[in-house]
Design an enzyme around this catalytic site. Sequence first.
Site, PDB file in Angstrom:
ATOM      1  N   GLU A 169     -15.230   0.755 -14.527  1.00 58.17           N
ATOM      2  CA  GLU A 169     -14.918   0.795 -15.951  1.00 58.17           C
ATOM      3  C   GLU A 169     -15.305   2.141 -16.561  1.00 58.17           C
ATOM      4  OE1 GLU A 169     -17.084  -0.946 -14.401  1.00 58.17           O
ATOM      5  OE2 GLU A 169     -18.950  -1.248 -15.497  1.00 58.17           O
ATOM      6  N   ASP A 212       0.833  -1.201   0.000  1.00 60.49           N
ATOM      7  CA  ASP A 212       0.000   0.000   0.000  1.00 60.49           C
ATOM      8  C   ASP A 212       0.874   1.261   0.000  1.00 60.49           C
ATOM      9  OD1 ASP A 212      -1.809   2.032   0.478  1.00 60.49           O
ATOM     10  OD2 ASP A 212      -3.009   0.813   1.850  1.00 60.49           O
ATOM     11  N   SER A 256      -4.605  14.161 -15.189  1.00 57.70           N
ATOM     12  CA  SER A 256      -5.778  13.813 -16.003  1.00 57.70           C
ATOM     13  C   SER A 256      -6.426  15.059 -16.581  1.00 57.70           C
ATOM     14  CB  SER A 256      -6.792  13.104 -15.112  1.00 57.70           C
ATOM     15  OG  SER A 256      -8.059  13.085 -15.730  1.00 57.70           O
ATOM     16  N   ALA A 257      -7.092  14.893 -17.721  1.00 59.77           N
ATOM     17  CA  ALA A 257      -7.868  15.980 -18.327  1.00 59.77           C
ATOM     18  C   ALA A 257      -8.997  16.427 -17.412  1.00 59.77           C
ATOM     19  CB  ALA A 257      -8.435  15.521 -19.662  1.00 59.77           C
ATOM     20  N   TYR A 279     -11.770  14.193  -7.988  1.00 57.83           N
ATOM     21  CA  TYR A 279     -10.690  13.503  -8.699  1.00 57.83           C
ATOM     22  C   TYR A 279      -9.826  14.533  -9.457  1.00 57.83           C
ATOM     23  CZ  TYR A 279      -8.605  10.518 -12.375  1.00 57.83           C
ATOM     24  OH  TYR A 279      -7.750   9.902 -13.252  1.00 57.83           O
ATOM     25  N   ARG A 331     -16.384  13.247 -26.257  1.00 58.91           N
ATOM     26  CA  ARG A 331     -15.101  12.915 -25.623  1.00 58.91           C
ATOM     27  C   ARG A 331     -14.131  12.487 -26.734  1.00 58.91           C
ATOM     28  NH1 ARG A 331     -17.594  14.608 -22.000  1.00 58.91           N
ATOM     29  NH2 ARG A 331     -17.764  13.903 -19.847  1.00 58.91           N
TER      30      ARG A 331
HETATM   31  P1  NAD Z   1      -6.053   1.692 -12.728  1.00 57.85           P
HETATM   32  O1  NAD Z   1      -7.098   1.907 -11.673  1.00 57.85           O
HETATM   33  O2  NAD Z   1      -6.211   0.521 -13.636  1.00 57.85           O
HETATM   34  O3  NAD Z   1      -4.613   1.622 -12.069  1.00 57.85           O
HETATM   35  C1  NAD Z   1      -4.290   2.292 -10.880  1.00 57.85           C
HETATM   36  C2  NAD Z   1      -3.628   1.284  -9.971  1.00 57.85           C
HETATM   37  O4  NAD Z   1      -3.248   1.940  -8.753  1.00 57.85           O
HETATM   38  C3  NAD Z   1      -4.565   0.123  -9.577  1.00 57.85           C
HETATM   39  O5  NAD Z   1      -4.019  -1.107  -9.979  1.00 57.85           O
HETATM   40  C4  NAD Z   1      -4.654   0.226  -8.061  1.00 57.85           C
HETATM   41  O6  NAD Z   1      -4.679  -1.025  -7.397  1.00 57.85           O
HETATM   42  C5  NAD Z   1      -3.360   0.979  -7.731  1.00 57.85           C
HETATM   43  N1  NAD Z   1      -3.467   1.600  -6.422  1.00 57.85           N
HETATM   44  C6  NAD Z   1      -4.502   2.346  -5.942  1.00 57.85           C
HETATM   45  N2  NAD Z   1      -4.274   2.682  -4.669  1.00 57.85           N
HETATM   46  C7  NAD Z   1      -3.067   2.137  -4.336  1.00 57.85           C
HETATM   47  C8  NAD Z   1      -2.302   2.128  -3.158  1.00 57.85           C
HETATM   48  N3  NAD Z   1      -2.731   2.746  -2.053  1.00 57.85           N
HETATM   49  N4  NAD Z   1      -1.121   1.466  -3.155  1.00 57.85           N
HETATM   50  C9  NAD Z   1      -0.675   0.815  -4.267  1.00 57.85           C
HETATM   51  N5  NAD Z   1      -1.366   0.796  -5.423  1.00 57.85           N
HETATM   52  C10 NAD Z   1      -2.552   1.446  -5.456  1.00 57.85           C
HETATM   53  O7  NAD Z   1      -5.989   3.052 -13.552  1.00 57.85           O
HETATM   54  P2  NAD Z   1      -5.264   3.368 -14.947  1.00 57.85           P
HETATM   55  O8  NAD Z   1      -6.331   3.574 -15.957  1.00 57.85           O
HETATM   56  O9  NAD Z   1      -4.185   2.400 -15.205  1.00 57.85           O
HETATM   57  O10 NAD Z   1      -4.656   4.801 -14.616  1.00 57.85           O
HETATM   58  C11 NAD Z   1      -3.299   4.987 -14.217  1.00 57.85           C
HETATM   59  C12 NAD Z   1      -3.084   6.443 -13.871  1.00 57.85           C
HETATM   60  O11 NAD Z   1      -3.431   7.279 -14.971  1.00 57.85           O
HETATM   61  C13 NAD Z   1      -3.941   6.934 -12.702  1.00 57.85           C
HETATM   62  O12 NAD Z   1      -3.184   7.844 -11.941  1.00 57.85           O
HETATM   63  C14 NAD Z   1      -5.070   7.654 -13.367  1.00 57.85           C
HETATM   64  O13 NAD Z   1      -5.653   8.633 -12.519  1.00 57.85           O
HETATM   65  C15 NAD Z   1      -4.380   8.256 -14.578  1.00 57.85           C
HETATM   66  N6  NAD Z   1      -5.329   8.523 -15.662  1.00 57.85           N
HETATM   67  C16 NAD Z   1      -5.900   7.492 -16.332  1.00 57.85           C
HETATM   68  C17 NAD Z   1      -6.798   7.768 -17.359  1.00 57.85           C
HETATM   69  C18 NAD Z   1      -7.470   6.656 -18.127  1.00 57.85           C
HETATM   70  O14 NAD Z   1      -8.262   6.960 -19.024  1.00 57.85           O
HETATM   71  N7  NAD Z   1      -7.209   5.395 -17.845  1.00 57.85           N
HETATM   72  C19 NAD Z   1      -7.113   9.085 -17.696  1.00 57.85           C
HETATM   73  C20 NAD Z   1      -6.514  10.110 -16.962  1.00 57.85           C
HETATM   74  C21 NAD Z   1      -5.596   9.829 -15.967  1.00 57.85           C
END
Ligand code: NAD
Length: 328
Positions: free
Chosen positions: A191, A50, A118-119, A149, A220
Amino acid sequence: MPDALVCGAGGFIGSHLVRRLKREGFWVRGVDLKFPEFAPTEADDFVQGDLRDQDFCRLVVDRGFDEVYQLAADMGGAGFVFTGENDADILHNSATINLNMLDACRRRRIKRIFYSSSACMYPAYNQENPENPLCSEESAYPAAPDSEYGWEKLFSEHLYLAFARNYGMEVRVARYHNIFGPEGTWRGGREKAPAALCRKIAQTPEDGEIEVWGDGQQTRSFLYIDECLEATCRLMRSDFPGPVNVGSEEMIRINDLAQMIAQVAGKKISIRHIPGPLGVRGRNSDNRLIREKLGWAPSQPLEKGVALTYAWISEQVARDRGGKPPIA
Ligand code: NAD
Protein backbone atom coordinates in the site's frame (compact mmCIF):
# COMPACT_ATOMS: atom_id res chain seq x y z
CA MET A 1 -18.05 -1.11 -31.10
CA PRO A 2 -14.49 0.01 -30.22
CA ASP A 3 -12.40 -2.50 -28.29
CA ALA A 4 -9.67 -2.13 -25.70
CA LEU A 5 -7.12 -4.33 -23.97
CA VAL A 6 -6.19 -3.46 -20.39
CA CYS A 7 -3.08 -5.17 -18.98
CA GLY A 8 -3.04 -4.98 -15.20
CA ALA A 9 -6.85 -5.03 -15.12
CA GLY A 10 -6.85 -6.80 -11.75
CA GLY A 11 -4.95 -3.92 -10.15
CA PHE A 12 -6.03 -0.58 -8.75
CA ILE A 13 -5.84 1.74 -11.77
CA GLY A 14 -6.56 -1.03 -14.30
CA SER A 15 -9.82 -2.14 -12.66
CA HIS A 16 -11.08 1.46 -12.51
CA LEU A 17 -10.01 1.98 -16.15
CA VAL A 18 -11.97 -1.09 -17.27
CA ARG A 19 -15.07 0.37 -15.57
CA ARG A 20 -14.58 3.70 -17.32
CA LEU A 21 -14.04 2.14 -20.76
CA LYS A 22 -17.20 0.04 -20.33
CA ARG A 23 -19.14 3.21 -19.50
CA GLU A 24 -17.79 4.74 -22.71
CA GLY A 25 -19.13 1.81 -24.75
CA PHE A 26 -15.96 -0.23 -25.33
CA TRP A 27 -15.71 -3.99 -25.53
CA VAL A 28 -12.94 -4.65 -23.01
CA ARG A 29 -10.53 -7.51 -22.43
CA GLY A 30 -8.72 -7.40 -19.08
CA VAL A 31 -5.54 -9.34 -18.35
CA ASP A 32 -3.81 -9.88 -15.03
CA LEU A 33 -2.26 -12.46 -12.72
CA LYS A 34 -5.29 -11.97 -10.48
CA PHE A 35 -8.89 -10.80 -10.57
CA PRO A 36 -9.64 -7.42 -8.92
CA GLU A 37 -9.65 -7.86 -5.16
CA PHE A 38 -12.52 -5.61 -4.12
CA ALA A 39 -15.19 -5.77 -6.84
CA PRO A 40 -16.04 -8.09 -9.72
CA THR A 41 -14.34 -7.06 -12.97
CA GLU A 42 -16.54 -5.30 -15.50
CA ALA A 43 -14.42 -6.54 -18.41
CA ASP A 44 -16.29 -8.48 -21.11
CA ASP A 45 -13.45 -10.95 -21.14
CA PHE A 46 -10.91 -11.39 -18.35
CA VAL A 47 -7.86 -13.54 -19.00
CA GLN A 48 -5.88 -14.64 -16.00
CA GLY A 49 -2.22 -15.24 -16.80
CA ASP A 50 1.38 -14.10 -16.64
CA LEU A 51 2.52 -11.35 -19.02
CA ARG A 52 6.15 -12.38 -18.44
CA ASP A 53 5.29 -15.29 -20.71
CA GLN A 54 5.80 -14.25 -24.33
CA ASP A 55 3.36 -16.84 -25.71
CA PHE A 56 0.68 -15.66 -23.31
CA CYS A 57 1.15 -12.06 -24.50
CA ARG A 58 0.75 -13.16 -28.14
CA LEU A 59 -2.38 -15.05 -27.15
CA VAL A 60 -4.13 -12.11 -25.49
CA VAL A 61 -3.22 -9.68 -28.28
CA ASP A 62 -5.27 -11.72 -30.75
CA ARG A 63 -6.78 -8.83 -32.73
CA GLY A 64 -6.11 -5.23 -33.67
CA PHE A 65 -7.49 -3.59 -30.53
CA ASP A 66 -8.33 0.10 -30.91
CA GLU A 67 -6.67 0.91 -27.60
CA VAL A 68 -4.13 -1.05 -25.56
CA TYR A 69 -3.31 0.12 -22.03
CA GLN A 70 -0.21 -1.44 -20.45
CA LEU A 71 -0.50 -0.93 -16.69
CA ALA A 72 0.82 -4.27 -15.42
CA ALA A 73 3.91 -3.95 -13.23
CA ASP A 74 5.47 -5.47 -10.16
CA MET A 75 4.95 -2.50 -7.88
CA GLY A 76 3.98 -1.15 -4.48
CA GLY A 77 4.51 1.77 -2.11
CA ALA A 78 7.72 2.77 -0.29
CA GLY A 79 7.62 -0.39 1.85
CA PHE A 80 7.95 -2.46 -1.34
CA VAL A 81 10.05 -0.26 -3.61
CA PHE A 82 12.60 1.38 -1.29
CA THR A 83 13.77 -1.48 0.94
CA GLY A 84 15.99 -2.99 -1.78
CA GLU A 85 14.60 -6.46 -1.09
CA ASN A 86 12.48 -6.59 -4.25
CA ASP A 87 14.86 -4.87 -6.69
CA ALA A 88 15.63 -7.86 -8.92
CA ASP A 89 11.96 -8.81 -9.28
CA ILE A 90 10.89 -5.23 -9.93
CA LEU A 91 13.45 -4.79 -12.73
CA HIS A 92 13.08 -8.22 -14.27
CA ASN A 93 9.32 -8.68 -14.06
CA SER A 94 8.21 -5.26 -15.22
CA ALA A 95 10.80 -4.98 -18.00
CA THR A 96 9.87 -8.46 -19.28
CA ILE A 97 6.17 -7.53 -19.37
CA ASN A 98 6.92 -4.40 -21.39
CA LEU A 99 9.30 -6.17 -23.79
CA ASN A 100 6.72 -8.91 -24.42
CA MET A 101 3.74 -6.63 -24.79
CA LEU A 102 5.41 -4.31 -27.25
CA ASP A 103 6.56 -7.24 -29.36
CA ALA A 104 3.08 -8.81 -29.34
CA CYS A 105 1.47 -5.47 -30.25
CA ARG A 106 3.93 -4.87 -33.07
CA ARG A 107 3.16 -8.30 -34.56
CA ARG A 108 -0.57 -7.53 -34.52
CA ARG A 109 0.06 -4.08 -35.94
CA ILE A 110 -1.60 -2.45 -32.93
CA LYS A 111 -1.59 1.23 -33.70
CA ARG A 112 -1.86 2.76 -30.26
CA ILE A 113 -0.53 1.67 -26.90
CA PHE A 114 -0.52 3.53 -23.58
CA TYR A 115 2.26 3.04 -21.03
CA SER A 116 2.08 4.06 -17.38
CA SER A 117 5.46 5.38 -16.32
CA SER A 118 6.02 7.00 -12.95
CA ALA A 119 7.33 10.18 -11.33
CA CYS A 120 9.85 7.84 -9.67
CA MET A 121 11.95 8.11 -12.84
CA TYR A 122 12.89 11.74 -12.04
CA PRO A 123 16.42 12.36 -10.71
CA ALA A 124 16.81 12.26 -6.94
CA TYR A 125 19.12 15.32 -7.03
CA ASN A 126 16.20 17.56 -8.05
CA GLN A 127 14.01 16.35 -5.20
CA GLU A 128 16.11 17.07 -2.12
CA ASN A 129 14.33 20.30 -1.19
CA PRO A 130 10.83 19.49 0.12
CA GLU A 131 9.66 23.06 -0.60
CA ASN A 132 10.81 23.22 -4.19
CA PRO A 133 11.20 19.88 -5.98
CA LEU A 134 11.74 19.95 -9.74
CA CYS A 135 9.70 17.47 -11.82
CA SER A 136 9.23 19.14 -15.19
CA GLU A 137 9.39 16.62 -18.01
CA GLU A 138 12.67 17.87 -19.46
CA SER A 139 14.41 17.69 -16.05
CA ALA A 140 14.62 13.88 -16.40
CA TYR A 141 18.27 13.94 -17.56
CA PRO A 142 21.01 13.33 -16.53
CA ALA A 143 19.07 10.38 -15.17
CA ALA A 144 19.39 9.48 -11.49
CA PRO A 145 16.20 7.84 -10.16
CA ASP A 146 16.44 6.85 -6.49
CA SER A 147 15.03 3.33 -6.99
CA GLU A 148 15.28 0.39 -9.37
CA TYR A 149 11.54 0.85 -9.90
CA GLY A 150 12.33 4.30 -11.35
CA TRP A 151 15.14 2.93 -13.54
CA GLU A 152 12.83 0.30 -15.00
CA LYS A 153 10.23 2.97 -15.79
CA LEU A 154 12.88 5.06 -17.51
CA PHE A 155 14.13 2.08 -19.53
CA SER A 156 10.58 1.18 -20.57
CA GLU A 157 9.80 4.77 -21.59
CA HIS A 158 12.76 4.50 -23.98
CA LEU A 159 11.55 1.11 -25.16
CA TYR A 160 8.07 2.45 -26.06
CA LEU A 161 9.49 5.52 -27.78
CA ALA A 162 11.94 3.36 -29.75
CA PHE A 163 9.10 1.10 -30.99
CA ALA A 164 7.27 4.24 -32.07
CA ARG A 165 10.33 5.50 -33.94
CA ASN A 166 11.35 2.23 -35.58
CA TYR A 167 8.03 0.45 -36.16
CA GLY A 168 5.61 3.34 -36.66
CA MET A 169 3.61 2.41 -33.56
CA GLU A 170 1.76 5.19 -31.78
CA VAL A 171 2.65 5.21 -28.11
CA ARG A 172 1.39 7.41 -25.29
CA VAL A 173 3.48 7.70 -22.14
CA ALA A 174 2.21 9.17 -18.88
CA ARG A 175 4.30 9.73 -15.76
CA TYR A 176 1.84 9.11 -12.93
CA HIS A 177 2.35 10.90 -9.61
CA ASN A 178 0.85 9.01 -6.61
CA ILE A 179 -2.59 7.93 -7.71
CA PHE A 180 -5.01 7.08 -4.91
CA GLY A 181 -8.65 6.25 -4.27
CA PRO A 182 -11.08 3.52 -3.20
CA GLU A 183 -10.38 -0.09 -4.18
CA GLY A 184 -6.62 0.33 -3.96
CA THR A 185 -4.29 -1.83 -1.87
CA TRP A 186 -4.69 -0.68 1.76
CA ARG A 187 -2.69 -3.28 3.71
CA GLY A 188 -0.19 -6.09 3.26
CA GLY A 189 3.01 -4.11 2.51
CA ARG A 190 2.35 -2.82 -1.04
CA GLU A 191 0.00 0.00 0.00
CA LYS A 192 1.00 3.62 -0.58
CA ALA A 193 1.02 6.52 1.89
CA PRO A 194 -2.61 7.77 1.56
CA ALA A 195 -4.07 4.26 1.95
CA ALA A 196 -1.68 3.35 4.79
CA LEU A 197 -2.51 6.55 6.68
CA CYS A 198 -6.26 6.07 6.14
CA ARG A 199 -5.96 2.53 7.51
CA LYS A 200 -3.93 3.59 10.56
CA ILE A 201 -6.36 6.40 11.35
CA ALA A 202 -9.41 4.16 10.86
CA GLN A 203 -7.86 1.64 13.26
CA THR A 204 -6.95 4.18 15.95
CA PRO A 205 -9.28 5.51 18.71
CA GLU A 206 -10.68 9.10 18.59
CA ASP A 207 -7.58 10.57 20.28
CA GLY A 208 -5.10 7.85 19.31
CA GLU A 209 -1.56 7.85 18.00
CA ILE A 210 -0.34 6.71 14.58
CA GLU A 211 3.12 5.91 13.31
CA VAL A 212 4.60 7.76 10.34
CA TRP A 213 7.86 6.78 8.64
CA GLY A 214 10.59 9.43 8.86
CA ASP A 215 10.00 12.95 10.20
CA GLY A 216 6.85 13.42 8.12
CA GLN A 217 8.27 16.63 6.63
CA GLN A 218 8.70 15.02 3.21
CA THR A 219 6.33 16.45 0.60
CA ARG A 220 4.29 14.75 -2.13
CA SER A 221 1.21 15.40 -4.27
CA PHE A 222 -1.61 12.91 -4.77
CA LEU A 223 -4.04 12.52 -7.66
CA TYR A 224 -7.50 11.02 -7.26
CA ILE A 225 -8.21 7.99 -9.46
CA ASP A 226 -11.05 9.59 -11.51
CA GLU A 227 -8.79 12.51 -12.42
CA CYS A 228 -6.04 10.09 -13.43
CA LEU A 229 -8.40 8.23 -15.77
CA GLU A 230 -9.61 11.45 -17.37
CA ALA A 231 -6.03 12.50 -18.11
CA THR A 232 -5.11 8.98 -19.29
CA CYS A 233 -7.99 8.80 -21.79
CA ARG A 234 -7.37 12.34 -23.03
CA LEU A 235 -3.70 11.55 -23.60
CA MET A 236 -4.52 8.25 -25.33
CA ARG A 237 -6.83 9.99 -27.80
CA SER A 238 -4.65 13.03 -28.41
CA ASP A 239 -1.85 13.52 -30.93
CA PHE A 240 0.68 14.03 -28.16
CA PRO A 241 2.87 11.00 -27.32
CA GLY A 242 4.37 12.37 -24.08
CA PRO A 243 6.07 11.52 -21.79
CA VAL A 244 3.92 13.83 -19.71
CA ASN A 245 3.21 14.22 -16.00
CA VAL A 246 -0.21 13.09 -14.82
CA GLY A 247 -0.47 14.37 -11.28
CA SER A 248 -1.64 17.07 -8.93
CA GLU A 249 0.24 20.26 -8.08
CA GLU A 250 -1.31 20.40 -4.58
CA MET A 251 1.85 19.52 -2.66
CA ILE A 252 1.49 18.52 1.00
CA ARG A 253 3.74 17.32 3.84
CA ILE A 254 3.04 13.76 4.96
CA ASN A 255 2.32 15.05 8.51
CA ASP A 256 -0.29 17.43 7.07
CA LEU A 257 -1.81 14.67 4.95
CA ALA A 258 -2.20 12.60 8.13
CA GLN A 259 -3.91 15.54 9.87
CA MET A 260 -6.17 16.10 6.84
CA ILE A 261 -7.28 12.46 6.99
CA ALA A 262 -7.81 12.73 10.77
CA GLN A 263 -10.00 15.78 10.24
CA VAL A 264 -12.07 13.93 7.63
CA ALA A 265 -12.37 11.05 10.14
CA GLY A 266 -13.37 13.43 12.94
CA LYS A 267 -10.44 12.26 15.10
CA LYS A 268 -7.69 14.09 16.99
CA ILE A 269 -4.56 12.07 16.41
CA SER A 270 -0.95 12.46 17.44
CA ILE A 271 1.92 11.25 15.29
CA ARG A 272 4.91 9.17 16.37
CA HIS A 273 7.77 9.24 13.89
CA ILE A 274 9.62 5.98 13.37
CA PRO A 275 12.40 4.93 11.01
CA GLY A 276 11.18 3.54 7.68
CA PRO A 277 11.79 3.55 3.92
CA LEU A 278 11.19 7.05 2.57
CA GLY A 279 12.16 7.94 -1.00
CA VAL A 280 12.93 11.51 -2.01
CA ARG A 281 12.44 14.53 0.32
CA GLY A 282 10.04 16.34 -1.95
CA ARG A 283 8.03 15.64 -5.08
CA ASN A 284 5.30 17.55 -6.87
CA SER A 285 3.77 17.30 -10.31
CA ASP A 286 4.58 20.04 -12.80
CA ASN A 287 1.49 20.37 -14.98
CA ARG A 288 2.61 23.04 -17.43
CA LEU A 289 3.12 20.60 -20.31
CA ILE A 290 -0.15 18.69 -19.88
CA ARG A 291 -2.08 21.96 -19.56
CA GLU A 292 -0.51 23.19 -22.77
CA LYS A 293 -0.92 19.95 -24.77
CA LEU A 294 -4.21 18.57 -23.46
CA GLY A 295 -5.84 21.49 -21.65
CA TRP A 296 -6.11 19.23 -18.60
CA ALA A 297 -5.65 19.95 -14.90
CA PRO A 298 -7.13 18.25 -11.84
CA SER A 299 -10.63 19.55 -11.11
CA GLN A 300 -10.98 18.90 -7.39
CA PRO A 301 -8.96 19.53 -4.23
CA LEU A 302 -7.05 16.72 -2.50
CA GLU A 303 -9.41 16.77 0.46
CA LYS A 304 -12.34 15.60 -1.66
CA GLY A 305 -10.53 12.47 -2.84
CA VAL A 306 -9.21 11.89 0.69
CA ALA A 307 -12.79 11.89 2.05
CA LEU A 308 -13.94 9.32 -0.53
CA THR A 309 -10.90 7.13 0.08
CA TYR A 310 -11.14 7.31 3.87
CA ALA A 311 -14.82 6.33 3.73
CA TRP A 312 -13.97 3.22 1.70
CA ILE A 313 -10.94 2.17 3.78
CA SER A 314 -12.70 2.71 7.13
CA GLU A 315 -15.47 0.44 5.83
CA GLN A 316 -12.89 -2.23 4.94
CA VAL A 317 -11.36 -1.90 8.42
CA ALA A 318 -14.81 -2.24 10.04
CA ARG A 319 -15.65 -5.30 7.96
CA ASP A 320 -12.29 -6.81 8.78
CA ARG A 321 -12.94 -6.31 12.51
CA GLY A 322 -16.32 -7.96 12.14
CA GLY A 323 -14.70 -10.91 10.36
CA LYS A 324 -16.52 -10.09 7.11
CA PRO A 325 -14.86 -10.31 3.67
CA PRO A 326 -13.86 -7.02 1.99
CA ILE A 327 -16.31 -5.43 -0.46
CA ALA A 328 -16.25 -2.54 -2.86
P1 NAD B 1 -1.34 -2.41 -9.07
O1 NAD B 1 -0.21 -3.14 -8.41
O2 NAD B 1 -2.62 -2.29 -8.32
O3 NAD B 1 -1.65 -3.03 -10.49
C1 NAD B 1 -0.67 -3.66 -11.27
C2 NAD B 1 -1.24 -4.99 -11.71
O4 NAD B 1 -0.28 -5.65 -12.54
C3 NAD B 1 -1.53 -5.93 -10.52
O5 NAD B 1 -2.89 -6.29 -10.50
C4 NAD B 1 -0.64 -7.14 -10.80
O6 NAD B 1 -1.24 -8.38 -10.47
C5 NAD B 1 -0.44 -7.03 -12.31
N1 NAD B 1 0.74 -7.78 -12.71
C6 NAD B 1 1.98 -7.74 -12.13
N2 NAD B 1 2.79 -8.63 -12.73
C7 NAD B 1 2.05 -9.23 -13.70
C8 NAD B 1 2.33 -10.24 -14.64
N3 NAD B 1 3.53 -10.81 -14.70
N4 NAD B 1 1.34 -10.63 -15.48
C9 NAD B 1 0.10 -10.08 -15.42
N5 NAD B 1 -0.22 -9.10 -14.54
C10 NAD B 1 0.74 -8.69 -13.69
O7 NAD B 1 -0.76 -0.97 -9.44
P2 NAD B 1 -1.53 0.35 -9.92
O8 NAD B 1 -1.45 1.33 -8.81
O9 NAD B 1 -2.84 0.01 -10.50
O10 NAD B 1 -0.53 0.85 -11.05
C11 NAD B 1 -0.75 0.59 -12.44
C12 NAD B 1 0.44 1.10 -13.22
O11 NAD B 1 0.65 2.48 -12.98
C13 NAD B 1 1.76 0.41 -12.86
O12 NAD B 1 2.52 0.26 -14.04
C14 NAD B 1 2.43 1.39 -11.95
O13 NAD B 1 3.84 1.24 -11.95
C15 NAD B 1 1.98 2.71 -12.54
N6 NAD B 1 2.02 3.79 -11.55
C16 NAD B 1 1.14 3.79 -10.52
C17 NAD B 1 1.19 4.82 -9.58
C18 NAD B 1 0.24 4.87 -8.42
O14 NAD B 1 0.34 5.80 -7.62
N7 NAD B 1 -0.68 3.93 -8.26
C19 NAD B 1 2.14 5.84 -9.70
C20 NAD B 1 3.04 5.78 -10.76
C21 NAD B 1 2.96 4.77 -11.71
